[in-house]
Design an enzyme around this catalytic site. Structure first.
Site, PDB file in Angstrom:
ATOM      1  N   TYR A  69       0.836  -1.200   0.000  1.00  0.00           N
ATOM      2  CA  TYR A  69       0.000   0.000   0.000  1.00  0.00           C
ATOM      3  C   TYR A  69       0.875   1.256   0.000  1.00  0.00           C
ATOM      4  O   TYR A  69       0.648   2.190  -0.787  1.00  0.00           O
ATOM      5  CB  TYR A  69      -0.924  -0.002   1.227  1.00  0.00           C
ATOM      6  CG  TYR A  69      -1.721   1.265   1.396  1.00  0.00           C
ATOM      7  CD1 TYR A  69      -2.852   1.502   0.623  1.00  0.00           C
ATOM      8  CD2 TYR A  69      -1.341   2.230   2.327  1.00  0.00           C
ATOM      9  CE1 TYR A  69      -3.588   2.672   0.778  1.00  0.00           C
ATOM     10  CE2 TYR A  69      -2.070   3.389   2.485  1.00  0.00           C
ATOM     11  CZ  TYR A  69      -3.183   3.612   1.709  1.00  0.00           C
ATOM     12  OH  TYR A  69      -3.901   4.773   1.851  1.00  0.00           O
ATOM     13  N   LYS A  73       1.080   4.264  -2.821  1.00  0.00           N
ATOM     14  CA  LYS A  73       0.807   5.668  -2.529  1.00  0.00           C
ATOM     15  C   LYS A  73       2.037   6.545  -2.792  1.00  0.00           C
ATOM     16  O   LYS A  73       1.906   7.701  -3.202  1.00  0.00           O
ATOM     17  CB  LYS A  73       0.293   5.832  -1.092  1.00  0.00           C
ATOM     18  CG  LYS A  73      -1.080   5.215  -0.903  1.00  0.00           C
ATOM     19  CD  LYS A  73      -2.049   5.812  -1.912  1.00  0.00           C
ATOM     20  CE  LYS A  73      -3.424   5.256  -1.878  1.00  0.00           C
ATOM     21  NZ  LYS A  73      -4.323   5.947  -2.814  1.00  0.00           N
TER      22      LYS A  73
END
Length: 194
Positions: A69, A73
């Site tokens: 994740y 990002k």
């Protein structure tokens, strides 16, 4: 990576002719009227590895979903910066934004103790829209802000991590070139869909 970066990158590249045409026609409008806003996360500042990401994890993802994740990002910031370099001179502003620590369903799969601990630090979900709206509509932003990072509730990041800023720069410009390697990876992944 596909959900948070590759799909957005492909869609943006497919929309680029329309964005460029709109920017050309908007030449009488305020500067930077045509924008692409990417969404990042506080996780980039808080837990991205030194240098932004380990590019080996792009082809061999970590078993740690949080790490994946964070990579995605961080990748959104890299893509925002790359798009700014690609089309900023043509009147399109590209930035990334961290919507903030929001009370959403994001922690639904996390251990309950994590939700309990962070709950006092969370804001109503609508606050995230303020950041996005500022990034997308504020007259305070100009083309020179391309590739920058917007933080809650609508302002440029006052002091992004130096190692992440270095990752955005090419090696010949004194950086590490990690963002360029990430862009190359993304381009290879979307090539068959263009």
């Amino acid at each position: 990576m596909a959900t948070n970066c590759l799909g957005h990158h492909l869609l943006t590249q497919l929309l680029l002719p329309t964005l460029l045409h709109t920017a050309e026609r908007a030449s009488q409008s305020p500067a930077a009227a045509v924008r692409v806003v990417w969404t990042s996360s506080i996780a980039v500042d808080a837990s991205a590895p030194k240098g932004g990401m380990d590019v080996a994890e792009l082809t061999n993802p970590s078993s740690n979903q949080q790490r994946n994740y964070v990579n995605s990002k961080t990748g959104n910031w890299f893509l925002a910066s790359a798009l700014a370099a690609q089309v900023g001179s043509k009147g399109i502003l590209s930035v990334t934004q961290n919507p903030g620590n929001l009370r959403t369903g994001l922690l639904r799969h996390a251990p309950w103790v994590l939700g309990f601990v962070v709950s006092p630090l969370l804001y109503p979900a609508k606050m995230g829209a303020y950041t996005e709206l500022w990034a997308g509509l504020s007259g305070d932003l100009g083309i020179e802000d391309g590739g920058k990072y917007v933080v809650p509730w609508g302002r440029l990041h006052p002091s992004p991590r130096p190692d992440l800023v270095d990752a955005l720069k090419a090696k010949e410009d004194g950086g590490t070139g990690v963002a360029a390697l990430f862009l190359e990876y993304c381009e290879r992944q979307i090539a068959d869909f263009k």
